[in-house]
Design a protein around this motif. Structure first.
Motif, mmCIF file in Angstrom:
data_model
loop_
_atom_site.group_PDB
_atom_site.id
_atom_site.type_symbol
_atom_site.label_atom_id
_atom_site.label_comp_id
_atom_site.label_asym_id
_atom_site.label_seq_id
_atom_site.Cartn_x
_atom_site.Cartn_y
_atom_site.Cartn_z
ATOM 1 N N ILE A 1 -6.700 -0.082 9.378
ATOM 2 C CA ILE A 1 -6.907 0.618 10.654
ATOM 3 C C ILE A 1 -7.700 1.914 10.467
ATOM 4 O O ILE A 1 -7.873 2.683 11.415
ATOM 5 N N GLY A 2 -8.186 2.123 9.250
ATOM 6 C CA GLY A 2 -9.109 3.225 9.008
ATOM 7 C C GLY A 2 -8.488 4.600 8.865
ATOM 8 O O GLY A 2 -9.157 5.611 9.127
ATOM 9 N N VAL A 3 -7.230 4.664 8.419
ATOM 10 C CA VAL A 3 -6.574 5.959 8.208
ATOM 11 C C VAL A 3 -6.804 6.401 6.768
ATOM 12 O O VAL A 3 -6.461 5.671 5.842
ATOM 13 N N PRO A 4 -7.365 7.585 6.540
ATOM 14 C CA PRO A 4 -7.596 8.049 5.168
ATOM 15 C C PRO A 4 -6.282 8.231 4.411
ATOM 16 O O PRO A 4 -5.269 8.622 4.989
ATOM 17 N N GLN A 5 -6.318 7.954 3.118
ATOM 18 C CA GLN A 5 -5.144 8.165 2.274
ATOM 19 C C GLN A 5 -5.597 8.409 0.848
ATOM 20 O O GLN A 5 -6.690 8.006 0.448
ATOM 21 N N VAL B 1 -0.834 11.203 2.152
ATOM 22 C CA VAL B 1 -0.907 11.587 0.747
ATOM 23 C C VAL B 1 0.313 11.021 0.024
ATOM 24 O O VAL B 1 1.456 11.277 0.409
ATOM 25 N N TRP B 2 0.051 10.252 -1.024
ATOM 26 C CA TRP B 2 1.117 9.634 -1.814
ATOM 27 C C TRP B 2 1.296 10.397 -3.129
ATOM 28 O O TRP B 2 0.314 10.797 -3.747
ATOM 29 N N THR C 1 7.360 -1.938 1.008
ATOM 30 C CA THR C 1 6.970 -1.345 2.292
ATOM 31 C C THR C 1 5.818 -0.373 2.092
ATOM 32 O O THR C 1 4.880 -0.336 2.899
ATOM 33 N N MET C 2 5.852 0.387 1.024
ATOM 34 C CA MET C 2 4.738 1.271 0.683
ATOM 35 C C MET C 2 3.456 0.459 0.513
ATOM 36 O O MET C 2 2.386 0.857 1.007
ATOM 37 N N GLY C 3 3.541 -0.690 -0.158
ATOM 38 C CA GLY C 3 2.369 -1.534 -0.344
ATOM 39 C C GLY C 3 1.831 -2.070 0.963
ATOM 40 O O GLY C 3 0.608 -2.121 1.190
ATOM 41 N N ILE C 4 2.743 -2.475 1.867
ATOM 42 C CA ILE C 4 2.325 -2.938 3.188
ATOM 43 C C ILE C 4 1.611 -1.832 3.937
ATOM 44 O O ILE C 4 0.519 -2.021 4.494
ATOM 45 N N VAL C 5 2.238 -0.656 3.980
ATOM 46 C CA VAL C 5 1.674 0.462 4.731
ATOM 47 C C VAL C 5 0.312 0.855 4.171
ATOM 48 O O VAL C 5 -0.641 1.086 4.934
ATOM 49 N N ARG C 6 0.176 0.899 2.857
ATOM 50 C CA ARG C 6 -1.095 1.325 2.263
ATOM 51 C C ARG C 6 -2.223 0.377 2.621
ATOM 52 O O ARG C 6 -3.321 0.803 2.995
ATOM 53 N N ARG C 7 -1.985 -0.916 2.519
ATOM 54 C CA ARG C 7 -3.092 -1.824 2.816
ATOM 55 C C ARG C 7 -3.396 -1.885 4.308
ATOM 56 O O ARG C 7 -4.557 -2.070 4.703
#
Length: 271
Positions: free
Chosen positions: A209-213, A187-188, A198-204
């Motif tokens: 890898i199919g993790v809900p956000q 949750v952001w 880094t947030m942009g990297i992690v989000r995409r």
């Protein structure tokens, strides 16, 4: 013939910076920058760094340098530095501050390399401070409030500070993005803030890898419902947070592993 080992550099427009180059900058505060970790001469999220510099230049100066020139300056500094290092690229106008600068004042780029960093191990306790950054979408210099609130937080027994806006929403921390875990989804915070690379990297990569956000407005009153929290910046994709204000947050090793896994999924590239 022996070859001297690479050392850290300070360059302006791809050339070694002189005292005359740096002197005006030491007394100025109107510029923007991006920061990254270089490993084996490569960078994760290069496209995000270039997009950040481009958008910030248009916002602050009404013009932007071509990506190819920025990449050239980055590459020159990286090749002259150790394989692993930290890099900061700052864009500024020779017109300085307190002036109106038109297109006849071409933008300059200062690139500095320094020892690599992976950030603190944590967990961190964050003081909750009411604060909103000017031009929150821009990573700009001269932000005295960040250091001021960090030092105030440490004096109160915290490790750093998290910001709460006028609507009571958590936005970001001093030099960090915030991320939360509800046990199933990342949750952001939904608020005006700087979207970190880094947030942009992690989000995409979480999408990959199919993790809900999701993004949602998060207040201090909402914190007890979360199963974990973390901060991230160019140093690291995740440092655990165990307290914000008066609210304790549980350890969430699965959450931290997901953040780091997502970051590692991003392939580093040459500038």
């Amino acid at each position: 013939m022996s070859v001297s080992p690479a050392s850290f550099v300070i360059q302006r427009n791809g050339q070694a910076a002189t005292a005359n180059d740096l002197g005006p900058l030491a007394f100025a505060g109107y510029a923007h920058f991006t920061a990254m970790q270089v490993r084996a001469g490569r960078v994760r999220g290069l496209d995000l760094h270039l997009a950040r510099l481009r958008a910030a230049s248009m916002e602050m100066f009404g013009q932007a340098l071509p990506d190819v020139r920025i990449r050239e300056y980055l590459r020159t500094a990286i090749q002259a530095s150790p394989a692993d290092h930290s890099l900061t690229a700052t864009v500024y106008s020779p017109a300085g501050e307190f002036t109106v600068a038109g297109p006849d004042a071409p933008l300059q780029v200062l690139v500095r390399t320094a020892p690599p960093s992976s950030g603190p191990a944590g967990p961190l306790a964050l003081a909750a401070v009411e604060h909103e950054r000017a031009l929150p979408q821009v990573k700009h210099v001269g932000e005295v409030a960040k250091t001021y609130f960090l030092r105030q937080a440490v004096e109160l027994g915290f490790d750093d500070a998290a910001f709460v806006d006028r609507h009571g929403r958590l936005s970001e921390a001093s030099i960090w993005n915030l991320a939360f875990w509800d046990g199933k989804s990342v949750v952001w915070p939904h608020a005006d803030m700087l979207g970190g690379t880094t947030m942009g990297i992690v989000r995409r990569q979480l999408d990959g890898i199919g993790v809900p956000q999701r993004a949602q407005a998060i207040t201090l009153a909402d914190l007890p419902a979360f199963a974990g929290a973390a901060v991230m910046n160019s140093w690291t994709p995740g440092v655990p947070v165990n307290r914000i204000g008066a609210v304790d947050l549980p350890d969430a090793p699965v959450f931290l592993e997901l953040l780091h896994r997502a970051y590692q999924e991003e392939a580093p590239v040459l500038p």
